[in-house]
Design a protein around this motif. Structure first.
Motif, PDB file in Angstrom:
ATOM      1  N   UNK A 152       0.829  -1.203   0.000  1.00  0.00           N
ATOM      2  CA  UNK A 152       0.000   0.000   0.000  1.00  0.00           C
ATOM      3  C   UNK A 152       0.862   1.250   0.000  1.00  0.00           C
ATOM      4  N   UNK A 156     -10.828  -3.179  -3.614  1.00  0.00           N
ATOM      5  CA  UNK A 156     -11.037  -4.614  -3.749  1.00  0.00           C
ATOM      6  C   UNK A 156      -9.740  -5.378  -3.836  1.00  0.00           C
ATOM      7  N   UNK A 157      -8.650  -4.728  -3.507  1.00  0.00           N
ATOM      8  CA  UNK A 157      -7.427  -5.470  -3.276  1.00  0.00           C
ATOM      9  C   UNK A 157      -7.479  -5.961  -1.825  1.00  0.00           C
ATOM     10  N   UNK A 158      -6.496  -6.745  -1.437  1.00  0.00           N
ATOM     11  CA  UNK A 158      -6.568  -7.346  -0.099  1.00  0.00           C
ATOM     12  C   UNK A 158      -6.086  -6.371   0.974  1.00  0.00           C
ATOM     13  N   UNK A 159      -6.609  -5.154   0.918  1.00  0.00           N
ATOM     14  CA  UNK A 159      -6.238  -4.114   1.877  1.00  0.00           C
ATOM     15  C   UNK A 159      -7.530  -3.436   2.309  1.00  0.00           C
ATOM     16  N   UNK A 202      -9.140 -10.705   0.079  1.00  0.00           N
ATOM     17  CA  UNK A 202      -8.256 -11.406  -0.838  1.00  0.00           C
ATOM     18  C   UNK A 202      -8.939 -12.565  -1.535  1.00  0.00           C
ATOM     19  N   UNK A 262      -0.484  -5.391  -3.139  1.00  0.00           N
ATOM     20  CA  UNK A 262      -1.685  -5.287  -2.324  1.00  0.00           C
ATOM     21  C   UNK A 262      -2.394  -6.621  -2.089  1.00  0.00           C
ATOM     22  N   UNK A 263      -1.862  -7.697  -2.680  1.00  0.00           N
ATOM     23  CA  UNK A 263      -2.539  -8.980  -2.540  1.00  0.00           C
ATOM     24  C   UNK A 263      -1.553 -10.073  -2.184  1.00  0.00           C
ATOM     25  N   UNK A 264      -1.685 -10.669  -1.012  1.00  0.00           N
ATOM     26  CA  UNK A 264      -0.725 -11.705  -0.608  1.00  0.00           C
ATOM     27  C   UNK A 264      -0.776 -12.942  -1.500  1.00  0.00           C
ATOM     28  N   UNK A 311      -5.256 -12.254  -8.643  1.00  0.00           N
ATOM     29  CA  UNK A 311      -5.422 -12.180  -7.189  1.00  0.00           C
ATOM     30  C   UNK A 311      -5.707 -13.575  -6.623  1.00  0.00           C
TER      31      UNK A 311
END
Lengths: 340, 297
Positions: free
Chosen positions: A1, A104-107, B77, B104-106, B147
């Protein structure tokens, strides 16, 4: 981020860094010459045994244009930051719809906003701090020359020196972000930010700062030595007067009070007749000034003395910090509740 | 398979005084490519935005993969969302978008992302703002797919694309589904978009689910009956009338039934997906136009 926040902020940051560098260069080129002129001029007038006050006045008059321009510049920096960094920070994403991509990213969006706010807020404070420091460094000789007329406690200078520009920049930035979130349009957010910035810029010295610390109230007898002005508005009008305050102080009120302690606009003395009809080069005669006291009139001064500069700076920075925290809290709440 | 990818109960979302979605109940099982189809204004975008966690519902509950939408970074995620008009950052290059995804995505799958970008012929150094609509859609889809989500939600991804770009988009999507085995929920107001891709269809009209089911099953249980004019109420009770039209001497019904149609008076023919969906859409529009008699609390 952090990568994304920096990538988006890179261009505005580079523009600001360029402007700051240009400012610093201009100051670095002109500053030493002005400082030398001040020290050598002071030395010369001291060697002559002459009156350095006249030299200081002339020196101040010579450099006033550039000096005041720099003051206005430092005052404007927080506003520019709020307009060009704060307002678009979220509004531009909402306008372009890219919030729907990034949220909608994993944040979580809380983290998204926290990172953006922290980065831009820190940059805002750094930019304002650097501008204030550089201008402060350049202005030192002019500050010293003008201390009698324009002390640093003066509302115009106070906001441009020390901690306040840094805290004000953080506040203006947060104001811009919140305006952008609520308005959802960059341009509207900029307008709101500008209005809010101007409002706070005026309200702070007029309404808030005088009360940050309890001002000193002092009632003095009017003497020829402390008299600052003594005038009438017409030949038959009674006299108005002001006294000098302590040097470097920020005078909030300079009022004449009668024997009962009531504030009066004038004293019943006339420049056309009676003891005050004659004066000399030093102003009204001792007899005339003495009459003021005999009639029971004294002068009441309300002021913040010069040594309160830093306590007031900290207090005002604290006010801005609290406002900034409030705005940031609101931004997070609004982000969760209303934006989407 | 496991928990339903999307379950909504009494779901509603209001903008000011206008309800964009109201009383929506929906259950979408996992392991399908689900087409959400309905007329404009049916609430598709609102429903998908709520499911993606972009919007908070005004009423009702919704769960995605068994959890509240966007409950945590980990849950974020597991769900990818490609919003309508496939937004991208105009000033960032294609490669930077992939970096964005990776940062931004593991669970980011860099190989898949790079491979897809190369396959659809995107120049990694091109700014997203200079891409065509179809290229932008491909980029947004790549971000969603790489993702490695368990559920990919696409809101009218091809609405702005020309037919060729549209076909390429669906092709890319199908390849990814085959490779990665995720559930997909995509919306469209054009049935033809979905016919190639979806194995499960939900028809939404005015917030209400008109019909939902596997495409094969739907096609097998719906029939068009053509014959002498007859009142729909007189059909056997196991034949649910979806749509009816009458001319002077002839009636045409679209019915749903699990039993074979035995009445020899009928000429029975099958329906394609488009006919089937349009029947439900017009039926739903007719219902919606009727005055509402139920009492709302």
């Amino acid at each position: 981020m952090i990568w994304l926040a920096w990538r988006q902020f890179r261009l505005p940051a580079a523009v600001a860094a360029g402007l700051l560098a240009a400012l610093a260069a201009a100051l670095a080129v002109t500053g030493p010459g002005i400082a030398d002129a001040w020290t050598s001029g002071r030395a010369a007038c001291a060697a002559r045994g002459g009156d350095c006050a006249t030299f200081a006045q002339e020196f101040f008059a010579d450099h006033r244009g550039g000096y005041l321009t720099l003051v206005v510049l430092v005052l404007a920096v927080p506003g520019l930051i709020g307009l060009f960094w704060g307002a678009p920070l979220v509004a531009r994403e909402l306008e372009a719809g890219t919030h729907r991509l990034v949220w909608n990213q994993s944040v979580t969006r809380t983290r998204w906003l926290a990172v953006k706010l922290a980065l831009v807020g820190a940059a805002a404070m750094a930019a304002a701090g650097l501008a204030s420091l550089a201008v402060g460094w350049w202005s030192r000789p002019v500050d010293a020359a003008g201390a009698a007329d324009l002390p640093r406690m003066d509302p115009v200078l106070f906001d441009a020196r020390g901690l306040v520009p840094v805290a004000f920049a953080a506040f203006a930035c947060a104001l811009g972000v919140v305006a952008g979130m609520v308005a959802r349009r960059t341009l509207a957010a900029m307008a709101v930010t500008l209005a809010g910035f101007a409002l706070v810029q005026l309200a702070m010295p007029l309404l808030v700062r005088p009360h940050l610390l309890p001002p000193v109230v002092e009632t003095v007898t009017v003497t020829r030595e402390n008299l600052a002005s003594f005038y009438a508005e017409g030949p038959d009008s009674p006299v108005r007067l002001d006294v000098k305050g302590p040097s470097g102080a920020w005078i909030l009120a300079n009022e004449t009070v009668d024997a009962a302690g009531r504030v009066v606009p004038t004293v019943p003395l006339y420049l056309t007749s009676g003891p005050c009809s004659e004066g000399d080069a030093g102003g009204p005669t001792a007899e005339c000034v003495g009459r003021v006291g005999e009639l029971g009139f004294r002068q009441r001064l309300t002021y913040h003395p010069a040594e309160r500069f830093w306590p007031l700076q900290w207090a005002e920075a604290g006010v801005y910090a609290a406002l900034t925290a409030g705005l940031a809290g609101f931004a997070f709440w609004w982000l969760r509740r209303r934006v989407s | 398979m496991s928990a339903p990818v999307l379950r909504a109960e009494g779901l509603g979302r209001r903008y000011g005084r206008r309800w964009a979605l109201r009383d929506c109940d929906l259950d979408v099982p996992a392991g399908h490519v689900v087409g959400l189809v309905g007329p404009n204004g049916a609430g598709k975008t609102t429903l998908l935005s709520v499911a993606a966690g972009q919007l908070a519902p005004t009423t009702g509950t919704v769960s995605v993969l068994g959890r509240a939408p966007a409950a945590s970074p980990a849950h974020l995620g597991r769900v990818a969302f490609v919003a309508q008009d496939t937004p991208t950052y105009a000033s960032l290059t294609v490669a930077e978008h992939l970096t964005l995804g990776a940062r931004l995505n593991p669970r980011w799958d860099a190989a898949t992302a790079a491979d897809r970008i190369a396959r659809v012929g995107l120049d990694p150094s091109a700014k997203a703002g200079r891409l065509s609509g179809g290229q932008r859609a491909q980029l947004a889809l790549t971000l969603g797919i790489a993702k490695r989500p368990d559920l990919l939600i696409l809101d009218e991804p091809v609405a702005a694309l020309d037919p060729l770009a549209c076909r390429e988009f669906h092709q890319g999507l199908m390849e990814a589904v085959a490779d990665l085995g995720m559930s997909v929920l995509l919306s469209s107001h054009l049935v033809s978009d979905l016919e190639r891709t979806c194995d499960y269809v939900v028809v939404l009209v005015d917030s209400r689910v008109q019909v939902a089911g596997e495409v094969e099953d739907l096609l097998a249980t719906h029939h068009r009956l053509t014959g002498p004019r007859r009142d729909g109420a007189r059909l056997p009770s196991d034949q649910h009338v979806v749509a009816a039209s009458h001319t002077g001497r002839q009636s045409t019904f679209v019915v749903r039934t699990r039993e074979p149609v035995l009445d020899p008076a009928w000429r029975v023919s099958g329906l394609d997906l488009e006919d089937l969906v349009l029947s439900y859409m017009s039926a739903g529009a007719r219902d919606a136009a009727r005055p509402v008699l139920e009492v709302r609390r």
